[in-house]
Motif scaffolding. Sequence first.
Motif, PDB file in Angstrom:
ATOM      1  N   ARG A 153       0.845  -1.190   0.000  1.00 31.68           N
ATOM      2  CA  ARG A 153       0.000   0.000   0.000  1.00 31.68           C
ATOM      3  C   ARG A 153       0.889   1.252   0.000  1.00 31.68           C
ATOM      4  NH1 ARG A 153      -5.229   0.790   1.339  1.00 31.68           N
ATOM      5  NH2 ARG A 153      -5.369  -1.330   2.186  1.00 31.68           N
ATOM      6  N   PRO A 154       0.646   2.201  -0.908  1.00 32.80           N
ATOM      7  CA  PRO A 154       1.503   3.389  -0.981  1.00 32.80           C
ATOM      8  C   PRO A 154       1.431   4.218   0.299  1.00 32.80           C
ATOM      9  CG  PRO A 154       0.121   3.197  -2.950  1.00 32.80           C
ATOM     10  CD  PRO A 154      -0.400   2.211  -1.950  1.00 32.80           C
ATOM     11  N   ALA A 155       2.577   4.741   0.700  1.00 40.55           N
ATOM     12  CA  ALA A 155       2.591   5.699   1.810  1.00 40.55           C
ATOM     13  C   ALA A 155       1.879   6.971   1.366  1.00 40.55           C
ATOM     14  CB  ALA A 155       4.031   5.996   2.204  1.00 40.55           C
ATOM     15  N   THR A 156       1.452   7.780   2.340  1.00 43.50           N
ATOM     16  CA  THR A 156       0.672   8.969   1.987  1.00 43.50           C
ATOM     17  C   THR A 156       1.347  10.284   2.351  1.00 43.50           C
ATOM     18  OG1 THR A 156      -0.542   8.714   4.066  1.00 43.50           O
ATOM     19  CG2 THR A 156      -1.541   7.761   2.098  1.00 43.50           C
ATOM     20  N   ASP A 157       2.090  10.313   3.459  1.00 49.61           N
ATOM     21  CA  ASP A 157       2.742  11.574   3.825  1.00 49.61           C
ATOM     22  C   ASP A 157       4.218  11.517   3.435  1.00 49.61           C
ATOM     23  OD1 ASP A 157       4.510  10.948   6.417  1.00 49.61           O
ATOM     24  OD2 ASP A 157       2.614   9.848   6.610  1.00 49.61           O
ATOM     25  N   ARG A 158       4.846  12.679   3.362  1.00 47.41           N
ATOM     26  CA  ARG A 158       6.195  12.792   2.810  1.00 47.41           C
ATOM     27  C   ARG A 158       7.215  11.940   3.573  1.00 47.41           C
ATOM     28  NH1 ARG A 158      10.971  15.813   2.300  1.00 47.41           N
ATOM     29  NH2 ARG A 158      11.341  16.670   0.204  1.00 47.41           N
ATOM     30  N   GLU A 159       7.168  11.995   4.885  1.00 46.27           N
ATOM     31  CA  GLU A 159       8.132  11.246   5.678  1.00 46.27           C
ATOM     32  C   GLU A 159       7.989   9.745   5.443  1.00 46.27           C
ATOM     33  OE1 GLU A 159       9.501  10.688  10.367  1.00 46.27           O
ATOM     34  OE2 GLU A 159       8.120  12.296   9.802  1.00 46.27           O
ATOM     35  N   ALA A 160       6.748   9.269   5.371  1.00 40.78           N
ATOM     36  CA  ALA A 160       6.504   7.848   5.141  1.00 40.78           C
ATOM     37  C   ALA A 160       6.913   7.433   3.729  1.00 40.78           C
ATOM     38  CB  ALA A 160       5.035   7.523   5.380  1.00 40.78           C
ATOM     39  N   VAL A 161       6.727   8.331   2.772  1.00 43.04           N
ATOM     40  CA  VAL A 161       7.131   8.049   1.391  1.00 43.04           C
ATOM     41  C   VAL A 161       8.637   7.840   1.314  1.00 43.04           C
ATOM     42  CG1 VAL A 161       7.407   9.094  -0.903  1.00 43.04           C
ATOM     43  CG2 VAL A 161       5.180   9.156   0.242  1.00 43.04           C
ATOM     44  N   LEU A 162       9.400   8.676   2.010  1.00 47.22           N
ATOM     45  CA  LEU A 162      10.859   8.535   2.009  1.00 47.22           C
ATOM     46  C   LEU A 162      11.275   7.203   2.632  1.00 47.22           C
ATOM     47  CD1 LEU A 162      10.622  11.520   1.224  1.00 47.22           C
ATOM     48  CD2 LEU A 162      12.504  12.018   2.789  1.00 47.22           C
ATOM     49  N   ALA A 163      10.645   6.860   3.755  1.00 48.69           N
ATOM     50  CA  ALA A 163      10.972   5.595   4.419  1.00 48.69           C
ATOM     51  C   ALA A 163      10.617   4.411   3.535  1.00 48.69           C
ATOM     52  CB  ALA A 163      10.231   5.510   5.751  1.00 48.69           C
ATOM     53  N   GLN A 164       9.483   4.497   2.844  1.00 52.58           N
ATOM     54  CA  GLN A 164       9.077   3.408   1.960  1.00 52.58           C
ATOM     55  C   GLN A 164      10.035   3.262   0.784  1.00 52.58           C
ATOM     56  OE1 GLN A 164       5.234   3.609  -0.301  1.00 52.58           O
ATOM     57  NE2 GLN A 164       4.753   1.768   0.896  1.00 52.58           N
ATOM     58  N   ALA A 165      10.540   4.374   0.283  1.00 55.33           N
ATOM     59  CA  ALA A 165      11.499   4.323  -0.825  1.00 55.33           C
ATOM     60  C   ALA A 165      12.771   3.604  -0.407  1.00 55.33           C
ATOM     61  CB  ALA A 165      11.820   5.732  -1.311  1.00 55.33           C
ATOM     62  N   VAL A 166      13.261   3.901   0.778  1.00 59.42           N
ATOM     63  CA  VAL A 166      14.480   3.245   1.265  1.00 59.42           C
ATOM     64  C   VAL A 166      14.239   1.745   1.414  1.00 59.42           C
ATOM     65  CG1 VAL A 166      16.085   3.060   3.194  1.00 59.42           C
ATOM     66  CG2 VAL A 166      15.379   5.322   2.380  1.00 59.42           C
ATOM     67  N   LEU A 167      13.069   1.368   1.942  1.00 58.34           N
ATOM     68  CA  LEU A 167      12.733  -0.042   2.091  1.00 58.34           C
ATOM     69  C   LEU A 167      12.645  -0.732   0.734  1.00 58.34           C
ATOM     70  CD1 LEU A 167      11.815  -2.521   3.713  1.00 58.34           C
ATOM     71  CD2 LEU A 167       9.478  -1.619   3.612  1.00 58.34           C
ATOM     72  N   THR A 168      12.009  -0.069  -0.213  1.00 56.29           N
ATOM     73  CA  THR A 168      11.838  -0.645  -1.548  1.00 56.29           C
ATOM     74  C   THR A 168      13.179  -0.917  -2.211  1.00 56.29           C
ATOM     75  OG1 THR A 168       9.678   0.406  -1.884  1.00 56.29           O
ATOM     76  CG2 THR A 168      10.903  -0.238  -3.860  1.00 56.29           C
ATOM     77  N   TRP A 169      14.055   0.104  -2.224  1.00 57.26           N
ATOM     78  CA  TRP A 169      15.330  -0.070  -2.909  1.00 57.26           C
ATOM     79  C   TRP A 169      16.278  -0.976  -2.131  1.00 57.26           C
ATOM     80  CZ3 TRP A 169      15.190   0.754  -7.783  1.00 57.26           C
ATOM     81  CH2 TRP A 169      14.313   1.707  -8.301  1.00 57.26           C
ATOM     82  N   SER A 170      16.065  -1.077  -0.829  1.00 59.96           N
ATOM     83  CA  SER A 170      16.839  -2.054  -0.043  1.00 59.96           C
ATOM     84  C   SER A 170      16.476  -3.472  -0.455  1.00 59.96           C
ATOM     85  CB  SER A 170      16.567  -1.876   1.454  1.00 59.96           C
ATOM     86  OG  SER A 170      16.969  -0.609   1.906  1.00 59.96           O
ATOM     87  N   THR A 171      15.235  -3.642  -0.927  1.00 64.90           N
ATOM     88  CA  THR A 171      14.746  -4.963  -1.311  1.00 64.90           C
ATOM     89  C   THR A 171      15.077  -5.302  -2.761  1.00 64.90           C
ATOM     90  OG1 THR A 171      12.907  -4.728   0.254  1.00 64.90           O
ATOM     91  CG2 THR A 171      12.684  -6.425  -1.449  1.00 64.90           C
ATOM     92  N   ILE A 172      14.907  -4.340  -3.667  1.00 64.11           N
ATOM     93  CA  ILE A 172      15.072  -4.657  -5.101  1.00 64.11           C
ATOM     94  C   ILE A 172      16.389  -4.148  -5.672  1.00 64.11           C
ATOM     95  CG2 ILE A 172      12.568  -4.621  -5.422  1.00 64.11           C
ATOM     96  CD1 ILE A 172      12.905  -1.960  -6.928  1.00 64.11           C
TER      97      ILE A 172
END
Length: 281
Positions: A153-172
């Motif tokens: 599920r996409p993050a909605t606020d800016r801080e969460a979006v940044l954290a999700q990006a780090v998690l995503t690229w850490s995985t792929i």
Amino acid sequence: MTIRAAANGIDIAYESFGSPTGRPLLLVMGLGAQLIQWDEGFCRLLAEQGHHVVRFDNRDAGLSTHFHDHGVPAMGSPAPYLLDDLADDTAGLMDALGWPAAHIVGASMGGMIAQTLAIRHPERVLTLTSIMSTPGPAIAPPTQAASAVLMSRPATDREAVLAQAVLTWSTIGSPGYELDREKIAERAGLAYDRCFDPAGTARQLAAISASGDRTERLAAVRVPTLVLHGEADPLVPLAGGRATAAAIPGARLVTYPGMGHDLPQALWPDFVAEISKLTSV
């Protein structure tokens, strides 16, 4: 400087690097990614090799036209558009640039668009470089972990979006290269500030799913083709790159140990050398 051009009935935002007299080279980015995902440093390296480089936002990404009226496609419903339309957007941008033909470099979904462009508009493609891509989504399905981050599920606020990006690229991302979390977060913040539209990413994903397999049609492609792929790619495994190279007559496949579904800075010189070798023939 970002410029907006009318192309295929929509507006496309783009930026350019290098001399207008250089070899025209168009960079096509992947799912949900904006033109800034093509790092300026990478673009300048290509420009230094004599290319006039253009990076742009696909429809439903960044500052290009978004199809908000279509919302998030429901499972089983028709896709709002296909990769054919994204390829036609790319050809339309070339019209706006005054480029009868260009060297096309696409990454991930951008590779799918580049392949489709070579199928639909072969006269517009001087050379084709397909990076970490595939002729069809069923050929190289993602690992379970990669699929989980892609469909989260996409993050909605800016801080969460940044954290999700780090998690995503850490995985792929590339396990064989150091992950620059600070740079990933910075770029995610820039992308959020430019335009945040996760529904647009869902529409692009629907286009990929609805566009089917290109393997048979790629057999008709006759342009010089380079396929670059990471041997540790969990999102589009190496089978996708191998299938792309096998489908296009004469295509050259170059693989990289430790490379995942990103473009590690340490490999930029090699990418640029391989692309420049292809475009200089």
